[in-house]
Scaffold this active site. Structure first.
Site, mmCIF file in Angstrom:
data_model
loop_
_atom_site.group_PDB
_atom_site.id
_atom_site.type_symbol
_atom_site.label_atom_id
_atom_site.label_comp_id
_atom_site.label_asym_id
_atom_site.label_seq_id
_atom_site.Cartn_x
_atom_site.Cartn_y
_atom_site.Cartn_z
ATOM 1 N N CYS A 151 5.417 -69.636 -0.665
ATOM 2 C CA CYS A 151 6.412 -69.296 -1.680
ATOM 3 C C CYS A 151 6.788 -67.817 -1.650
ATOM 4 O O CYS A 151 7.944 -67.451 -1.793
ATOM 5 C CB CYS A 151 5.909 -69.684 -3.057
ATOM 6 S SG CYS A 151 4.353 -68.939 -3.501
ATOM 7 N N HIS A 200 2.231 -68.800 -7.901
ATOM 8 C CA HIS A 200 3.560 -69.047 -7.361
ATOM 9 C C HIS A 200 4.416 -67.794 -7.518
ATOM 10 O O HIS A 200 4.145 -66.949 -8.384
ATOM 11 C CB HIS A 200 4.190 -70.228 -8.117
ATOM 12 C CG HIS A 200 5.430 -70.765 -7.471
ATOM 13 N ND1 HIS A 200 5.489 -71.120 -6.142
ATOM 14 C CD2 HIS A 200 6.659 -71.026 -7.979
ATOM 15 C CE1 HIS A 200 6.689 -71.562 -5.854
ATOM 16 N NE2 HIS A 200 7.437 -71.517 -6.950
ATOM 17 N N ASP A 259 14.433 -70.961 -7.555
ATOM 18 C CA ASP A 259 13.162 -71.072 -6.842
ATOM 19 C C ASP A 259 13.408 -71.552 -5.422
ATOM 20 O O ASP A 259 13.614 -72.731 -5.185
ATOM 21 C CB ASP A 259 12.234 -72.045 -7.586
ATOM 22 C CG ASP A 259 10.840 -72.022 -6.999
ATOM 23 O OD1 ASP A 259 10.637 -71.386 -5.937
ATOM 24 O OD2 ASP A 259 9.933 -72.634 -7.599
#
Lengths: 321, 656
Positions: B412, B458, B474
Site C-alpha cells: 500500500c 495501511h 485509496d
C-alpha cells in the site's frame, strides 16, 4: 471380638496368678537379700519377654540370682560357663552320626532350656557369643539345615564382669541391644552382709524352696503384662525421654525406636509386677536405667560416664506430663 | 579483615530454593535486559551452587567491590540513566547476582528473597498480561516456600512449606480482592512509571519510506480493539485515521502533529449517521490517537484534532488506554480552505522521479478534468500489470520511478506514494494518511468486538478537489480490492494469503488465537482497565449505589476487619492447646495448696515423699491424693477414682 474375649478370660485368671507372682517375689527376696529392686527388674524383664544382662564383679550373687529365678519360676535350667575356648557347638549342640540308623542325630546343647544362664559371657570369643545372641534374638537354632525351636518361655540371663578386667571380649553395642535390661547388683548392705555371713548357705536354702510358678502360667503372665494400660500422658513421657536422649549434646547416640519399644514393654511389665492400675511414671523411672543405660553412649566430652549417671541426667531433665 | 573461610555446605538445603525463586522472578525481565546481565546472573548462580557443593571459598571482597562498581557503570552506560523500570530492574538483577557471591548465611538469603519479590512486582511495571496473574501467584508461592524453608524449625519438607505458603496466600486472597474492588480509584494516577524507551514498540512510525508498512504487516500484534455500540460499519468504511504525511523528499514522506492544542473540528462537515464505539489502544509511545475516519467526539483527555483531522494526545500513549468515540464515515472537510496558495500540499523535490512526473503530465493533458485524471491513474493501476505483494524488491535512488516502471510490485505504501507524487506533479493538493484499514470481528459468545492488528496497517491518500474538499482515494483498492473488502486478516486466511507470501495459519489455530484474544480483551477491560468508571459500574452491580470514596473506604475497612476476625478465628480453631484433663488440673490445685513446686522429673510419689519429709504436713491425705491422681491420670478410665480425687482435693483445700 475374638481377641477381646480372650483378653477377658486372660485377665480373670491373671488375678489369681498375680498372687503367685507375689509369692515368687517373696521367695526370691528371701534368698537374695537386700536386692528387691533388682529382683523386681529381673521379674519384669522376664515378663516383658526380654533377656537380662547382669553386670558386676565376681562373687556378688549373679549366679545364685539366675538359679533362684529358674527354680522359683519353675523353669528348666542350664548353665553355660563361657570360657575363651568355648565353641558355638558347645552352646547350640551337635549332630552326631548314628551307625544304627545311618542318619545324623541332633544332640541339643545347653541352650535348649527355658532359663539359660550364660555365665561370664564376655570371657568367650565373639564367635561363641554371637551363637548365643542369635538364638536369643530368633528364638530358634539352626544346625545342619534344620531349625529347632527353643522352648517357651525362653529367658537368657547373661552375666558379665566389667570389661576392664583382663582376658575379656566385651560385647559390642549391637549385641548389648539384644538384652532388654542390664542391671548391676552391687555390694549388699552391711545388715544383709551380716546375715549372709551368719545365715545358712544360700544354695542350700535354694534347694529347700519349691517352685512358685509354672512355665505355662508364666506365658499367661507375659501376655497379661503386655496389655497393661499405657495412657497417653505416659506415651508422651516416654517420647519426651527418647527425644531428650536424641537431642541432648551429652550423648553421642540417643535411643533407637527399638529402645523406645523396650522402654514401654519394660515399664508395662514392671507396673504389672507392682500391681499398678496402669503404667505410672515411677515404673518408667524404675526401669529407665536398666533399659536405657546400656543403649546410651556418652559423648566424648560428656561428664556423665556410667549408665546410672546418664540415666539420672535424662530423668532429672524431662518433665513428667 | 578476617580471612575468608570456605563454605561449609550448611546452605545446601535452602540455597537451591532461593535460587529457584530468584530465577523465576528474573524470567519476565530477560527479554528486556542486555544479554550480559542475564549471562552474569546465570554465571553467578551456577558459581554459587558450585562453591557450596565443593566447599570452596567465595570471592574476596575487593573482587566483589570491583564487580559491583563495574556492573553499575555498565548499566549506566547502556541506559544512560539509573532510574526507570529498565535500568532499575537491570541494576536490581545484577546486584542480586553479586549478592549471591557474598551469601554466607540465612540472613543474606532473606535479602535475596526480598529482591525476588521486588523483581516480581517490577515486572508488572512493564506489562500486565493475562498470564501476569498466574506468574504473580506462582512466583510469590515459590518465594514464600523458599522463605519458609529457611525458618529455623526442624527441617520441614518442601511439600509442607509449599502447602503452608499456599494456605497463607489463600488467606490473603479475599483481602486482596476486597481491596482491589473497593480501594478508591483515581482517574489520573499520582505517579507514573517512565516509559522504557529502550524497548522498541512496534506500530506506525511518524514517517513513511518504502518498506516501512510491509515489514509491519508481518506482525500479528494487536494495535487496538474496538467495541462498536451498534452496527459494525462495512469494511470499505473501516479506515482508522492516524497520522497525516505531507512532506516528501523524493523518498520519505513525513508529517508532524504540529497542530496540537487547536481544535480543527469546525473545518469538517459531518454527514450521515454517527457511529459510536470504544477503542482500547495498546501503548505506542507516540502521540497519535486512532479513530474511525473522521471522528466527531472522543473521550480521551488532552487530545485534539489537528489541521489534518488527525487526533493527537499531548502525552505519548505509554499505557493501554481506552476511550469512547463517535465518528461519521461520510464527511466533507476543508471545502473552503485557502491555504493551498503555497506549495504545502503540492510540493515535490526539484529533481528526481522525472519519468513519473512526465507520465503524470501527459496523462493530465489527455483529459479535461482533475477527476478524470484521478480515475485514469487508478485505472492504470488496476488494468496494467501492477501487483500487490508484501515482499517488494528493493528500490534505488528514484523509488517512485523504479516502482512504477520497473518493479511494478508493491504494498500500500508504494501505491500511495506513487499516486501522491503523480497528483502533486500536476498540481493537485495531495496528502498521505497513515492508519489502519479493516479489522477482524471476533465473536466470543455474546461478546463481539473488532481486533485491529499491526498487519492491518495501511496508507492511503487524500486529494483536495474544488468544492469537495479532501477526498479519500485509496490506490491500493484499485490494485487489490480484496485487501479493502476482506481486510488483511480475512485476505490472509482466504487463500489469497499464499499468493502474497503468507504462510496461512490453520483455521483452528486462528480460532484459538481469537478466543485467547477475547479473554485478553475482557481482562484488559475489567482487570487492567478497572478505573473509577468501571469501579462505579461494578459497585452498582453489587448494590452499592452512588459510591463515593468515603463509603468505599468504610466498606473496605469493615470487610478487612471481618476477614481478619474470620482468619484469626480459623487460626485459633486450628491451634489445639494440649489437652489438660481434670485429674491434672486437680493435682495442680493440690500442688498449689501445698506450696512446694515439684522438681522436673519428680514423680508424684517421690513428690509426696519429699513433702512429707519436709514435715510441712504429715497428712495421710497427701498419699491418698497422690495415689488417686496416679490412677486417674495414668490408669484406665475410672470414674470412682476421679470422684475420690475430686473429693480428696476439695477436703484438702478445706483443711488447709
Amino acid at each position: 471380638m475374638q481377641r477381646s474375649s480372650t483378653l477377658e478370660s486372660l485377665s480373670a485368671g491373671v488375678d489369681s496368678l498375680q498372687g503367685a507372682v507375689d509369692g515368687a517375689r517373696n521367695a526370691l527376696n528371701s534368698i537374695i537379700l537386700g536386692k528387691p529392686r533388682e529382683i523386681d527388674l529381673a521379674l519384669a524383664c522376664l515378663l516383658a519377654r526380654g533377656h537380662l544382662l547382669i553386670e558386676d564383679l565376681p562373687g556378688l550373687g549373679k549366679t545364685i540370682l539366675a538359679q533362684a529365678l529358674a527354680k522359683i519360676l519353675g523353669l528348666s535350667y542350664q548353665r553355660i560357663q563361657f570360657t575363651s575356648d568355648l565353641l558355638p557347638a558347645d552352646i547350640v549342640g551337635v549332630s552326631i552320626f548314628r551307625q544304627e540308623t545311618g542318619e545324623f542325630e541332633f544332640k541339643p546343647g545347653p541352650i535348649f532350656s527355658q532359663l539359660v544362664l550364660a555365665d561370664e559371657v564376655n570371657r568367650a570369643t565373639p564367635k561363641a557369643q554371637s551363637a548365643l545372641l542369635e538364638a536369643m534374638e530368633e528364638q530358634q537354632v539352626s544346625s545342619d539345615g534344620h531349625t529347632y525351636e527353643l522352648p517357651q518361655p525362653y529367658f537368657v540371663v547373661a552375666t558379665q564382669n566389667p570389661s576392664d578386667q583382663i582376658g575379656t571380649f566385651p560385647l559390642p553395642e549391637s549385641q548389648l541391644d539384644r538384652f532388654l535390661m542390664r542391671v548391676e547388683l552391687g555390694y549388699p548392705d552391711e545388715q544383709y552382709e551380716r546375715e549372709l555371713i551368719t545365715g545358712t548357705d544360700r544354695r542350700q536354702l535354694l534347694d529347700e524352696v519349691g517352685a512358685k510358678l509354672t512355665a505355662d502360667s508364666l506365658v499367661i503372665l507375659q501376655s497379661a503384662a503386655s496389655i497393661m494400660h499405657l495412657g497417653d500422658p505416659l506415651v508422651d513421657y516416654i517420647q519426651a525421654l527418647i527425644r531428650f536422649t536424641r537431642e541432648s549434646p551429652e550423648f553421642e547416640t540417643g535411643l533407637s525406636p527399638r529402645g523406645s519399644q523396650a522402654l514401654a514393654a519394660a515399664a508395662k511389665a514392671y507396673a504389672f509386677v507392682q500391681k499398678h492400675a496402669g503404667v505410672f511414671p515411677d515404673d518408667v523411672q524404675a526401669v529407665f536405667a536398666a533399659v536405657a543405660g546400656h543403649r546410651l553412649k556418652p559423648n566424648i566430652d560428656s561428664s556423665y560416664r556410667s549408665p546410672m549417671e546418664m540415666s539420672r541426667h535424662v530423668l532429672d531433665n524431662v518433665a513428667i506430663p | 579483615m578476617a580471612k575468608q573461610r570456605a563454605t561449609d555446605g550448611t546452605l545446601l538445603r535452602s540455597l537451591p530454593w532461593t535460587l529457584t525463586a530468584l530465577c523465576f522472578s528474573v524470567l519476565p525481565h530477560i527479554p528486556y535486559l542486555p544479554i550480559w546481565i542475564t549471562g552474569a546472573f546465570a554465571i553467578c548462580a551456577a558459581l554459587r551452587l558450585y562453591v557450596e557443593y565443593r566447599r570452596k571459598r567465595l570471592p574476596a571482597r575487593w573482587i566483589r567491590v570491583a564487580l559491583a562498581l563495574g556492573s553499575f557503570f555498565g548499566v549506566f552506560a547502556i541506559y544512560e540513566n539509573i532510574s526507570g523500570v529498565g535500568p532499575g530492574s537491570a541494576l536490581l538483577i545484577i546486584m542480586a547476582a553479586l549478592k549471591l557471591l557474598e551469601t554466607h548465611q540465612r540472613r543474606d538469603q532473606f535479602v535475596l528473597l526480598f529482591i525476588s519479590v521486588f523483581l516480581i512486582m517490577a515486572s508488572l511495571l512493564r506489562e500486565q498480561y493475562l498470564w501476569s496473574l498466574p506468574f504473580l501467584v506462582i512466583g510469590t508461592l515459590i518465594t514464600m516456600t523458599a522463605w519458609l524453608g529457611m525458618s529455623p524449625g526442624q527441617g520441614a519438607s518442601i511439600r509442607r512449606n509449599f502447602l503452608s505458603s499456599s494456605r497463607l496466600l489463600l488467606y490473603a486472597a479475599p483481602l486482596t480482592l476486597a481491596m482491589w474492588i473497593l480501594f478508591p480509584r483515581l482517574s489520573s494516577p499520582f505517579w507514573a512509571v517512565p516509559v522504557d524507551s529502550s524497548q522498541a514498540t512496534s506500530g506506525l512510525s511518524e514517517s513513511m519510506s518504502p518498506g516501512d508498512i510491509s515489514s509491519l504487516s508481518l506482525s500479528n500484534k494487536v494495535a487496538f480493539r474496538v467495541d462498536f455500540v451498534d452496527q459494525v460499519p462495512p469494511p470499505k468504511d473501516l479506515y482508522w485515521r492516524g497520522l497525516v504525511l505531507y512532506n516528501f523528499n523524493g523518498r520519505t514522506w513525513t508529517g508532524a502533529n504540529e497542530a496540537i492544542g487547536h481544535d480543527r473540528r469546525d473545518n469538517v462537515e459531518y454527514l450521515g449517521a454517527p457511529i459510536s464505539y470504544q477503542v482500547t489502544l495498546e501503548p505506542t509511545a507516540q502521540h497519535t490517537v486512532f479513530a474511525l475516519d473522521v471522528p466527531l467526539e472522543w473521550s480521551i483527555d488532552r487530545t485534539t484534532m489537528g489541521l489534518h483531522q488527525q487526533l493527537a494526545r499531548e502525552r505519548p500513549i505509554d499505557q493501554r488506554i481506552s476511550y469512547k468515540a463517535v465518528s461519521h464515515t461520510t464527511f466533507r472537510s476543508n471545502r473552503t480552505e485557502t491555504i493551498f496558495d503555497n506549495n504545502y500540499y503540492r510540493g515535490l523535490p526539484e529533481e528526481g522521479n522525472a519519468r513519473t512526473r512526465a507520465l503524470a503530465k501527459n496523462m493530465r493533458e489527455a483529459v479535461s478534468s482533475e477527476t478524470d485524471f484521478i480515475e485514469d491513474v487508478l485505472r492504470m493501476f488496476n488494468e496494467q500489470a501492477y501487483f500487490y505483494t508484501l515482499e517488494p524488491p528493493q528500490l534505488g535512488r528514484n523509488p517512485v520511478d523504479q516502482f512504477l516502471f520497473e518493479a511494478r510490485q508493491g504494498f500500500c505504501e508504494h501505491y500511495a506514494s506513487a499516486f501522491a507524487v503523480m497528483m502533486r506533479a500536476v498540481g493537485i493538493p495531495t496528502r498521505i494518511v497513515l492508519g489502519y484499514q479493516g479489522g477482524e470481528l471476533n465473536n466470543f459468545g455474546n461478546y463481539s468486538y473488532m481486533i485491529v492488528r499491526q498487519s492491518d496497517a495501511h496508507a492511503w491518500t487524500e486529494v483536495w478537489l474544488e468544492n469537495r474538499g479532501w477526498v479519500r482515494v485509496d490506490p491500493t483498492a484499485a490494485v487489490a480490492p480484496e485487501r479493502i473488502s476482506a481486510g488483511m486478516s480475512g485476505a490472509r486466511l482466504g487463500g489469497l494469503g499464499a499468493s502474497w507470501g503468507f504462510s496461512s495459519t490453520s483455521e483452528l489455530l486462528h480460532n484459538l488465537t481469537l478466543k485467547w484474544d477475547a479473554l485478553n480483551a475482557k481482562w484488559n477491560e475489567w482487570i487492567l482497565g478497572y478505573g473509577p468508571e468501571n469501579q462505579t459500574k461494578f459497585l452498582k452491580l453489587l448494590g452499592i449505589d452512588d459510591p463515593d470514596w468515603r463509603r468505599m473506604m468504610l466498606t473496605l475497612i469493615g470487610i478487612i476487619t471481618v476477614m481478619i476476625v474470620i482468619i484469626s478465628g480459623l487460626l485459633v480453631r486450628r491451634y489445639r492447646a494440649p489437652k489438660i484433663d481434670e485429674a491434672s488440673l486437680l493435682y495442680r490445685r493440690f500442688v498449689r495448696q501445698i506450696g512446694i513446686q515439684p522438681i522436673i522429673g519428680e514423680t508424684p510419689r517421690l513428690y509426696a515423699r519429699r513433702v512429707q519429709a519436709q514435715g510441712k504436713c504429715g497428712n495421710p491425705a497427701i498419699n491418698d491424693i497422690t495415689e488417686q491422681y496416679l490412677l486417674c491420670r495414668y490408669g484406665p478410665d475410672d470414674t470412682t477414682a476421679m470422684r475420690r480425687l475430686r473429693a480428696a482435693v476439695n477436703d484438702f483445700a478445706v483443711a488447709a
